[in-house]
Motif scaffolding. Structure first.
Motif, PDB file in Angstrom:
ATOM      1  N   TYR A  35       8.161  -0.034  -6.857  1.00 57.78           N
ATOM      2  CA  TYR A  35       6.821  -0.637  -6.939  1.00 57.78           C
ATOM      3  C   TYR A  35       6.875  -1.971  -7.683  1.00 57.78           C
ATOM      4  O   TYR A  35       6.287  -2.961  -7.239  1.00 57.78           O
ATOM      5  CB  TYR A  35       5.827   0.315  -7.622  1.00 57.78           C
ATOM      6  CG  TYR A  35       4.506  -0.352  -7.907  1.00 57.78           C
ATOM      7  CD1 TYR A  35       3.538  -0.463  -6.918  1.00 57.78           C
ATOM      8  CD2 TYR A  35       4.231  -0.906  -9.155  1.00 57.78           C
ATOM      9  CE1 TYR A  35       2.332  -1.107  -7.162  1.00 57.78           C
ATOM     10  CE2 TYR A  35       3.032  -1.549  -9.410  1.00 57.78           C
ATOM     11  CZ  TYR A  35       2.088  -1.644  -8.411  1.00 57.78           C
ATOM     12  OH  TYR A  35       0.903  -2.296  -8.654  1.00 57.78           O
ATOM     13  N   CYS A  36       7.569  -1.994  -8.802  1.00 52.28           N
ATOM     14  CA  CYS A  36       7.659  -3.237  -9.590  1.00 52.28           C
ATOM     15  C   CYS A  36       8.336  -4.340  -8.784  1.00 52.28           C
ATOM     16  O   CYS A  36       7.860  -5.489  -8.762  1.00 52.28           O
ATOM     17  CB  CYS A  36       8.385  -2.985 -10.905  1.00 52.28           C
ATOM     18  SG  CYS A  36       7.420  -1.985 -12.071  1.00 52.28           S
ATOM     19  N   ARG A  93       0.827  -1.212   0.000  1.00 51.42           N
ATOM     20  CA  ARG A  93       0.000   0.000   0.000  1.00 51.42           C
ATOM     21  C   ARG A  93       0.860   1.261   0.000  1.00 51.42           C
ATOM     22  O   ARG A  93       0.593   2.210  -0.731  1.00 51.42           O
ATOM     23  CB  ARG A  93      -0.934  -0.004   1.207  1.00 51.42           C
ATOM     24  CG  ARG A  93      -1.723   1.279   1.331  1.00 51.42           C
ATOM     25  CD  ARG A  93      -3.186   1.116   1.629  1.00 51.42           C
ATOM     26  NE  ARG A  93      -3.803   0.084   0.858  1.00 51.42           N
ATOM     27  CZ  ARG A  93      -4.640  -0.844   1.376  1.00 51.42           C
ATOM     28  NH1 ARG A  93      -4.928  -0.834   2.649  1.00 51.42           N
ATOM     29  NH2 ARG A  93      -5.176  -1.744   0.604  1.00 51.42           N
ATOM     30  N   VAL A  94       1.901   1.274   0.822  1.00 59.63           N
ATOM     31  CA  VAL A  94       2.776   2.449   0.902  1.00 59.63           C
ATOM     32  C   VAL A  94       3.475   2.694  -0.434  1.00 59.63           C
ATOM     33  O   VAL A  94       3.513   3.821  -0.944  1.00 59.63           O
ATOM     34  CB  VAL A  94       3.803   2.287   2.046  1.00 59.63           C
ATOM     35  CG1 VAL A  94       4.927   3.304   1.946  1.00 59.63           C
ATOM     36  CG2 VAL A  94       3.109   2.395   3.399  1.00 59.63           C
ATOM     37  N   VAL A  95       4.012   1.639  -1.041  1.00 62.06           N
ATOM     38  CA  VAL A  95       4.741   1.805  -2.298  1.00 62.06           C
ATOM     39  C   VAL A  95       3.779   2.149  -3.441  1.00 62.06           C
ATOM     40  O   VAL A  95       4.084   2.996  -4.289  1.00 62.06           O
ATOM     41  CB  VAL A  95       5.602   0.563  -2.609  1.00 62.06           C
ATOM     42  CG1 VAL A  95       6.313   0.707  -3.941  1.00 62.06           C
ATOM     43  CG2 VAL A  95       6.621   0.332  -1.505  1.00 62.06           C
ATOM     44  N   ALA A  96       2.603   1.525  -3.477  1.00 65.48           N
ATOM     45  CA  ALA A  96       1.611   1.836  -4.519  1.00 65.48           C
ATOM     46  C   ALA A  96       1.142   3.286  -4.408  1.00 65.48           C
ATOM     47  O   ALA A  96       0.977   3.975  -5.431  1.00 65.48           O
ATOM     48  CB  ALA A  96       0.422   0.882  -4.422  1.00 65.48           C
ATOM     49  N   VAL A  99      17.067  -1.462  -6.563  1.00 66.69           N
ATOM     50  CA  VAL A  99      16.452  -0.230  -7.084  1.00 66.69           C
ATOM     51  C   VAL A  99      17.538   0.690  -7.642  1.00 66.69           C
ATOM     52  O   VAL A  99      17.383   1.247  -8.732  1.00 66.69           O
ATOM     53  CB  VAL A  99      15.612   0.481  -5.996  1.00 66.69           C
ATOM     54  CG1 VAL A  99      15.210   1.882  -6.440  1.00 66.69           C
ATOM     55  CG2 VAL A  99      14.371  -0.340  -5.658  1.00 66.69           C
ATOM     56  N   ALA A 100      18.643   0.835  -6.917  1.00 65.22           N
ATOM     57  CA  ALA A 100      19.732   1.701  -7.392  1.00 65.22           C
ATOM     58  C   ALA A 100      20.316   1.175  -8.703  1.00 65.22           C
ATOM     59  O   ALA A 100      20.559   1.947  -9.640  1.00 65.22           O
ATOM     60  CB  ALA A 100      20.815   1.823  -6.322  1.00 65.22           C
ATOM     61  N   GLY A 131      -0.625  -6.331 -11.979  1.00 64.19           N
ATOM     62  CA  GLY A 131       0.015  -5.450 -11.003  1.00 64.19           C
ATOM     63  C   GLY A 131       1.135  -4.643 -11.614  1.00 64.19           C
ATOM     64  O   GLY A 131       1.273  -3.444 -11.353  1.00 64.19           O
ATOM     65  N   LEU A 132       1.952  -5.285 -12.442  1.00 65.47           N
ATOM     66  CA  LEU A 132       3.059  -4.580 -13.089  1.00 65.47           C
ATOM     67  C   LEU A 132       2.550  -3.570 -14.114  1.00 65.47           C
ATOM     68  O   LEU A 132       3.021  -2.433 -14.171  1.00 65.47           O
ATOM     69  CB  LEU A 132       4.017  -5.584 -13.736  1.00 65.47           C
ATOM     70  CG  LEU A 132       4.774  -6.481 -12.756  1.00 65.47           C
ATOM     71  CD1 LEU A 132       5.551  -7.550 -13.510  1.00 65.47           C
ATOM     72  CD2 LEU A 132       5.685  -5.669 -11.843  1.00 65.47           C
ATOM     73  N   VAL A 133       1.555  -3.974 -14.902  1.00 67.86           N
ATOM     74  CA  VAL A 133       0.995  -3.079 -15.923  1.00 67.86           C
ATOM     75  C   VAL A 133       0.301  -1.882 -15.276  1.00 67.86           C
ATOM     76  O   VAL A 133       0.295  -0.780 -15.834  1.00 67.86           O
ATOM     77  CB  VAL A 133       0.046  -3.860 -16.862  1.00 67.86           C
ATOM     78  CG1 VAL A 133      -0.769  -2.933 -17.754  1.00 67.86           C
ATOM     79  CG2 VAL A 133       0.851  -4.841 -17.713  1.00 67.86           C
ATOM     80  N   SER A 134      -0.240  -2.066 -14.080  1.00 66.35           N
ATOM     81  CA  SER A 134      -0.943  -0.963 -13.414  1.00 66.35           C
ATOM     82  C   SER A 134      -0.003   0.178 -13.028  1.00 66.35           C
ATOM     83  O   SER A 134      -0.464   1.269 -12.698  1.00 66.35           O
ATOM     84  CB  SER A 134      -1.695  -1.462 -12.176  1.00 66.35           C
ATOM     85  OG  SER A 134      -0.799  -1.722 -11.109  1.00 66.35           O
TER      86      SER A 134
END
Length: 157
Positions: free
Chosen positions: A61-62, A17-20, A142-143, A82-85
């Motif tokens: 997010y991904c 939820r936080v990341v989305a 991520v980096a 989820g990824l496409v969203s």
């Protein structure tokens, strides 16, 4: 009480939820920056700042979506959705609500208490059972992916 209001700060529901939400907020910042740059032609600072920030949060997010999908054993179709969203603005918020209603989220990580299956469950379980190393691995991923994206260049002109 719904699962969205309970559980630890680092449980799958809360983390997702936080990341989305962060992904949607950075989309709003990027769209505002684009408006200022292309419509009012006042500044491109918003695009520079929010473009980079959104790119970082998009990657986070991904990665979060993939980890939650592995832990919750989502079907491939849910993972792809989820990824496409993450591509259309604000759809991560819709997907978060959708997957919660479908029972695809939980307050605790399955792989911290159940034996991991073969394949990607083993390394995912290790990362979830070792949260400090998991967080460091997530930040490094991520980096690294952000670095690759910077080398490739922006998605549009």
């Amino acid at each position: 009480m719904s699962s969205s209001r309970t559980g630890s700060l680092t449980g799958p529901t809360r983390l997702f939820r936080v990341v989305a939400t962060a992904e949607a907020i950075t989309w709003a910042g990027l769209l505002t920056g684009m408006f200022l740059k292309y419509v009012t032609q006042t500044t491109e600072l918003g695009v520079r700042v929010f473009g980079m920030l959104h790119g970082i949060v998009f990657i986070a997010y991904c990665l979060t979506t993939v980890v939650v999908a592995i832990d919750r054993r989502w079907p491939a179709s849910r993972l792809v959705l989820g990824l496409v969203s993450s591509v259309p603005p604000f759809m991560t918020i819709w997907f978060d609500r959708h997957v919660e209603r479908a029972g695809g989220l939980a307050d605790s990580w399955r792989l911290t208490t159940e034996p991991a299956g073969p394949g990607v469950e083993r390394p995912t379980a290790w990362l979830l059972r070792n949260p400090l190393q998991g967080a460091v691995a997530g930040i490094v991923a991520v980096a690294a992916l952000t670095g690759v994206a910077l080398l490739v260049g922006p998605p549009v002109g």
